[in-house]
Design an enzyme around this catalytic site. Structure first.
Site, PDB file in Angstrom:
ATOM      1  N   SER A 108     -92.147  93.413 -69.639  1.00  0.00           N
ATOM      2  CA  SER A 108     -91.299  92.485 -68.902  1.00  0.00           C
ATOM      3  C   SER A 108     -91.516  91.054 -69.404  1.00  0.00           C
ATOM      4  CB  SER A 108     -91.557  92.650 -67.400  1.00  0.00           C
ATOM      5  OG  SER A 108     -90.519  92.106 -66.635  1.00  0.00           O
ATOM      6  N   ASP A 183     -83.303 100.746 -65.239  1.00  0.00           N
ATOM      7  CA  ASP A 183     -83.986  99.474 -64.978  1.00  0.00           C
ATOM      8  C   ASP A 183     -82.958  98.467 -64.459  1.00  0.00           C
ATOM      9  OD1 ASP A 183     -85.396  97.069 -65.019  1.00  0.00           O
ATOM     10  OD2 ASP A 183     -86.486  97.579 -66.851  1.00  0.00           O
ATOM     11  N   HIS A 210     -88.040 100.131 -64.076  1.00  0.00           N
ATOM     12  CA  HIS A 210     -88.772  98.992 -64.629  1.00  0.00           C
ATOM     13  C   HIS A 210     -90.277  99.305 -64.667  1.00  0.00           C
ATOM     14  CE1 HIS A 210     -88.876  94.847 -65.897  1.00  0.00           C
ATOM     15  NE2 HIS A 210     -89.763  94.525 -64.974  1.00  0.00           N
TER      16      HIS A 210
END
Length: 215
Positions: A108, A183, A210
């Protein structure tokens, strides 16, 4: 014989926003198990401490987290990253003191930073600057987005020069880009867009959301 056994790869792991080294390590237990004989994973805390914040627990109660970190301090709706050089130096110093590392794994926000470090690696190599980044062999970039800061975007655009130097992109390092089909935080399309800024990028799509899959 024993001498022909390759030592495990050493991989530096960079967590996501509102995580820290310990929480990211806890979330990657299955992955660490799967890679046990192949790689040693080390986890680094983000540069900046976040103010305490509340999160909901599964039982409906709330918990205050006061030890979470970020790699970027962001202003102007994402167009300004404050003191990005401080974060790059933070990672380089750790790599110098605890390395050498073969690769970086970022998730991320940490994956956006990993991409940025790969771009800075090209810069360092071009300019003959001694940096542990130049010794990296690969990057694993999971649930990533292209850094949006105005003064960094050009590093990922093969049509834009890097000051007096040619464009940094496409970034030349072995890279695996991991994205989740479901996601909703960072869409697969955004991850694929970033992958397009790398030479010969490998794209792996898993069925989940995610997170980093274990296999």
């Amino acid at each position: 014989g024993e001498s022909s056994i390759m030592p495990p790869l050493r991989i530096l792991c960079l967590h996501g926003f509102r995580q820290n080294a310990a929480s990211f390590r806890a979330r990657t237990g299955a992955l660490r198990g799967a890679l046990r004989k192949l790689a040693e994973l080390e986890f680094l805390d983000g540069t900046y401490a976040l103010d305490p914040f509340e999160v909901a627990r599964e039982d409906g109660s709330t918990q205050v987290l006061s030890d979470r970190r970020t790699w970027f301090i962001v202003h102007s709706e994402g167009r300004v990253y404050e003191s990005i050089e401080s974060t790059v130096t933070h990672v380089e110093d750790y790599m110098r003191d605890h390395g050498p590392f073969d690769g970086i794994l970022g998730f991320s926000q940490g994956a956006a930073l990993t991409a940025l470090l790969c771009a800075f690696r090209v810069r360092r190599m071009r300019r003959g600057i001694d940096s542990p980044l130049t010794r990296l062999r690969f990057a694993i970039i999971a649930s990533a987005f292209t850094p949006r800061a105005d003064d960094l975007k050009h590093l990922f655009d093969p049509s834009v020069p890097d000051g007096d130097d040619p464009p940094v992109a496409p970034i030349d390092i072995l890279s695996l880009h991991v994205t989740g089909e479901t996601d909703t935080t960072i869409s697969p399309e955004r991850s694929a867009l970033l992958a397009g800024s790398f030479v010969g990028a490998q794209l792996f799509r898993h069925q989940g959301g995610h997170y980093i899959p274990s296999g």
